[in-house]
Design a protein around this motif. Sequence first.
Motif, short mmCIF file in Angstrom:
data_model
loop_
_atom_site.label_atom_id
_atom_site.label_comp_id
_atom_site.label_asym_id
_atom_site.label_seq_id
_atom_site.Cartn_x
_atom_site.Cartn_y
_atom_site.Cartn_z
N PHE A 37 0.81 -1.21 0.00
CA PHE A 37 0.00 0.00 0.00
C PHE A 37 0.85 1.27 0.00
O PHE A 37 0.36 2.34 0.36
N HIS A 38 2.12 1.17 -0.43
CA HIS A 38 3.01 2.32 -0.35
C HIS A 38 2.46 3.51 -1.13
O HIS A 38 2.40 4.64 -0.65
N LYS A 39 2.03 3.25 -2.36
CA LYS A 39 1.53 4.34 -3.21
C LYS A 39 0.28 4.96 -2.61
O LYS A 39 0.14 6.17 -2.56
N LYS A 40 -0.63 4.12 -2.11
CA LYS A 40 -1.87 4.63 -1.52
C LYS A 40 -1.57 5.47 -0.28
O LYS A 40 -2.11 6.56 -0.11
N TYR A 41 -0.69 4.98 0.57
CA TYR A 41 -0.36 5.70 1.80
C TYR A 41 0.25 7.06 1.49
O TYR A 41 -0.11 8.08 2.08
N ARG A 78 -2.08 14.20 13.90
CA ARG A 78 -0.75 13.77 13.43
C ARG A 78 -0.79 12.38 12.81
O ARG A 78 -0.12 12.12 11.81
N LEU A 79 -1.56 11.48 13.40
CA LEU A 79 -1.62 10.13 12.88
C LEU A 79 -2.51 10.03 11.64
O LEU A 79 -2.18 9.36 10.67
N GLY A 80 -3.67 10.69 11.71
CA GLY A 80 -4.64 10.57 10.62
C GLY A 80 -4.60 11.69 9.61
O GLY A 80 -5.31 11.64 8.61
N ASN A 81 -3.77 12.72 9.88
CA ASN A 81 -3.65 13.87 8.97
C ASN A 81 -5.01 14.48 8.66
O ASN A 81 -5.27 14.93 7.55
N PHE A 138 -9.54 -1.74 6.67
CA PHE A 138 -9.69 -0.30 6.45
C PHE A 138 -10.95 0.13 7.19
O PHE A 138 -12.03 -0.40 6.95
N GLU A 139 -10.81 1.10 8.10
CA GLU A 139 -11.91 1.53 8.95
C GLU A 139 -12.04 3.05 8.90
O GLU A 139 -11.15 3.76 8.43
N VAL A 140 -13.15 3.56 9.44
CA VAL A 140 -13.34 5.00 9.57
C VAL A 140 -14.16 5.27 10.82
O VAL A 140 -15.16 4.60 11.08
N GLN A 179 -14.03 15.17 14.43
CA GLN A 179 -12.83 14.76 13.69
C GLN A 179 -13.08 13.38 13.10
O GLN A 179 -13.36 12.43 13.83
N LEU A 180 -12.98 13.27 11.79
CA LEU A 180 -13.17 12.00 11.10
C LEU A 180 -11.80 11.43 10.74
O LEU A 180 -10.97 12.12 10.15
N ILE A 181 -11.60 10.16 11.10
CA ILE A 181 -10.29 9.52 10.92
C ILE A 181 -10.45 8.20 10.19
O ILE A 181 -11.28 7.37 10.56
N GLY A 182 -9.66 8.00 9.15
CA GLY A 182 -9.60 6.72 8.47
C GLY A 182 -8.32 5.99 8.85
O GLY A 182 -7.25 6.59 8.91
N GLY A 183 -8.43 4.71 9.12
CA GLY A 183 -7.26 3.91 9.46
C GLY A 183 -7.26 2.62 8.68
O GLY A 183 -8.30 2.16 8.22
N GLY A 184 -6.09 2.02 8.52
CA GLY A 184 -6.01 0.77 7.78
C GLY A 184 -4.59 0.27 7.64
O GLY A 184 -3.65 0.88 8.14
N PRO A 185 -4.42 -0.84 6.95
CA PRO A 185 -3.09 -1.43 6.79
C PRO A 185 -2.16 -0.60 5.91
O PRO A 185 -0.98 -0.93 5.81
N ASP A 186 -2.69 0.45 5.28
CA ASP A 186 -1.83 1.33 4.49
C ASP A 186 -1.19 2.40 5.36
O ASP A 186 -0.37 3.19 4.88
N SER A 187 -1.56 2.45 6.65
CA SER A 187 -1.08 3.51 7.54
C SER A 187 0.28 3.17 8.13
O SER A 187 0.61 2.01 8.36
#
Length: 502
Positions: A89-93, A129-132, A447-449, A325-333
């Motif tokens: 997921f380098h490009k996506k991240y 900082r984590l979720g930008n 991938f979560e939100v 604050q809306l945050i998306g997280g996943g294995p691309d992080s």
Amino acid sequence: MKNIVGISLLFLLLIGPWYFLINEANGEFVFYSSLILTLFLTIIGFVIFLENRNPVQTIAWLVVFGAFPFVGCIFYFLFGRNFRKERIFHKKYFLDKQSFVKISGEAEHHERIREMGGSSQQLFTLANRLGNSPISFTTETRVLRNGQETFFNIIEQLNKARHHIHLEYYIVRDDEIGCVLKNVLMEKAREGVEIRFLYDAVGSWKLERSYINDLKQAGVEMVAFGPLHLPLLNNTFNFRNHRKIIVIDGSVGFMGGLNIGDEYLGKNPKFGSWRDTHLIVKGEAVRTLQLIFLQDWYYSTNQSFLTDEYLMSGSELHQGDGGVQLIGGGPDSEWTIIKSIFFKMITSAEKSVWIASPYFVPDDDILQALKVAALSGLDVKLLVPKNPDKRIVYHASRTYFPEMLSSGVRIFQYNEGFMHSKIIIVDEQLASIGTTNMDMRSFHLNFEVNAFLYRTESALQLVNDFKEDLKLSQEVEIDAFSKRNIGLKVLESTCRLLSPLL
């Protein structure tokens, strides 16, 4: 090198007796087949070792390979491979981070954040900082308590769409509510509204091809996230898109726990009444929800719509009553974003931590944080369903009850059907609502939100809803729980052993 040799010897000691018995009965052909399988399992052992996994996961895989070598191989290929996520997921991240940093710079609220004070200010700084993703004080939110309320509002807003509709779901079913949604989308597409629909290939694997074709023929762009061509050779099979997102004209958004299916309306007799929580969002924060969708769409299609036409249309301000604050997280992080925020919420609590989760299989960090909070005298409550929909996870979760109860955590089992809400409330002021379960799959693989709410009317509504849910629940008493029969305890311990593999 010594460790690698040790693992090899352990594999041979575990697997050797199986093959010796087989060889005696079946001769030379099986002998060589068994030898090949033994070497193959040994190689897998090397791979697991070099990945530096959690020691519990490593031991669990060794036990599975030793006890069930053939089944273990299949299980490993389907669920166990921990490919370098940063490579996949380098490009996506990289693109996600660049885009989020851009909107973060456009929506700074330093003064309002400073007014929050110590722990709250630290929490939103961490999330940014984590979720930008920036915190918004000009966003309106409203809690939707069940499927009837949620789908009524969704259909109502979809009918108002004029420019575009974006949908992203883990599960989509071709049933009554699925057909209602399909018909609305087909009608809007014929009116000229742009519609993009992203569905997870694993979560929606039962979705009829005719359903997809009908939407495509009407002009809806239907795309599967993580399509399964050859599951055993697919290095993204284990990373699923668990998000539930709708964005309408960039100004209205929906997110939360409900997928598209009749069971979420309580129409499945297996589950009965379905308790869930969704959120409608209007205003500035919708732009973050839009960006999460557009990045997932780009990853799946290589089509980019990161333009002002889509990202600025939701920038109108609403009368916000607190921070959103809306945050998306996943294995691309780069980090385990949402888990880290949950950990900070728990450890910064001053009075109470209330959690509702249908699946409770925490990792060591979250488990320890909850126990320490309870031992420190905080009011820690956990609400889980009494009736399971996923038995392995259900039985695994119950193995955590004794140590949590002993530390002072109060556990409640929801009795009125199935409870699917995913909520954390801290000090009755700060709340999280979204798609993230309190389990290792959500923390590390999906991938979560999630939406994080600070002193909003929606946060207060979640507080009141949690209290009402407790009235429909039965508290777990440690004395009664400890009297479970030995067979059930063995089953639960076995499920817990398997849970790190999933």
